[in-house]
Design a protein around this motif. Structure first.
Motif, PDB file in Angstrom:
ATOM      1  N   CYS A 107       0.790  -1.032  -0.055  1.00 16.09           N
ATOM      2  CA  CYS A 107      -0.025   0.089  -0.195  1.00 16.09           C
ATOM      3  C   CYS A 107       0.888   1.278   0.091  1.00 16.09           C
ATOM      4  N   GLU A 112      -5.267   2.267  -3.262  1.00 14.02           N
ATOM      5  CA  GLU A 112      -6.537   2.044  -2.549  1.00 14.02           C
ATOM      6  C   GLU A 112      -6.315   0.972  -1.598  1.00 14.02           C
ATOM      7  N   ILE A 113      -6.812   1.268  -0.308  1.00 12.47           N
ATOM      8  CA  ILE A 113      -6.601   0.477   0.858  1.00 12.47           C
ATOM      9  C   ILE A 113      -7.448  -1.185   0.778  1.00 12.47           C
ATOM     10  N   CYS A 116      -5.533  -3.372  -1.449  1.00 13.92           N
ATOM     11  CA  CYS A 116      -4.582  -3.761  -0.534  1.00 13.92           C
ATOM     12  C   CYS A 116      -5.064  -5.320   0.134  1.00 13.92           C
TER      13      CYS A 116
END
Length: 214
Positions: A107, A112-113, A116
């Motif tokens: 990340c 984008e989290i 991830c």
């Protein structure tokens, strides 16, 4: 009836023309995408993956996903990992899938989290599959009763047949030489000849008569 057949024929012609135009557009887009950024390459791979049956081609989709993934496109890295895991357009390779999932799981501010986290879940799943497959290979053992050349063992329940022996040899009696011959009693050699101890009757009477006449 004739009007309906004419309409069906026109629809088929339009569909064929549309497919040809789409293929031509794809080839034109491919030429542009070779020198463009990863976003267009990813969309082109998505088009080959989820397009119409005439256009769908998983090998081309994997090719364009790889192009975008090598430039750091996170979604392309995820999709390429899925392709290697499910053997879509490429040979199944869990190690390659693991590598692409690890790259997608990294990340940063630009990423984008949620993607991830999704990549991390897929990474753990691939690791479990890889470990279980490796454990199965190691758990295979050889069948009992079969070893290499040096340590050959016979199968249980089988014994060797007794060897055939030849005819038994006759035991010969020991032969003794001339020296070992046993002589009959009462007979000796020339020097030690012993006759009968009792003289014959006729001779004894004559000797007695001669002695008396003297």
């Amino acid at each position: 009836m004739k009007q309906a057949q004419g309409l069906i024929w026109l629809v088929r012609v339009w569909v064929a023309v549309a497919v040809v135009m789409l293929l031509a557009a794809c080839t034109l887009i491919e030429k542009i995408a070779e020198t463009s950024g990863p976003e267009l390459q990813f969309s082109l791979g998505r088009n080959y993956e989820e397009g119409t049956p005439q256009v769908r081609d998983y090998e081309r989709a994997a090719y364009w996903y790889r192009k975008a993934a090598e430039q750091g496109h996170q979604k392309a890295q995820l999709r390429l990992g899925d392709f290697y895991k499910m053997s879509l357009g490429v040979k199944r390779d869990l190690l390659q899938a693991r590598d692409w999932y690890t790259k997608a799981a990294k990340c940063s501010k630009d990423r984008e989290i949620q993607l991830c986290l999704k990549a991390e879940r897929k990474l753990t799943n691939v690791k479990q599959i890889y470990r279980s497959g490796k454990a199965k290979k190691q758990g295979k053992t050889r069948k009992p009763g079969k070893t290499g050349k040096r340590g050959k063992t016979r199968k249980r329940g089988k014994t060797k047949k007794p060897r055939k022996t030849g005819k038994r040899k006759k035991i010969k009696k020991p032969k003794t030489g001339k020296r070992g011959k046993t002589r009959k009693p009462g007979k000796t050699g020339k020097q030690g000849k012993t006759g009968n101890t009792t003289p014959p009757r006729g001779r004894t009477e004559r000797t007695i008569d001669q002695q008396s006449s003297r």
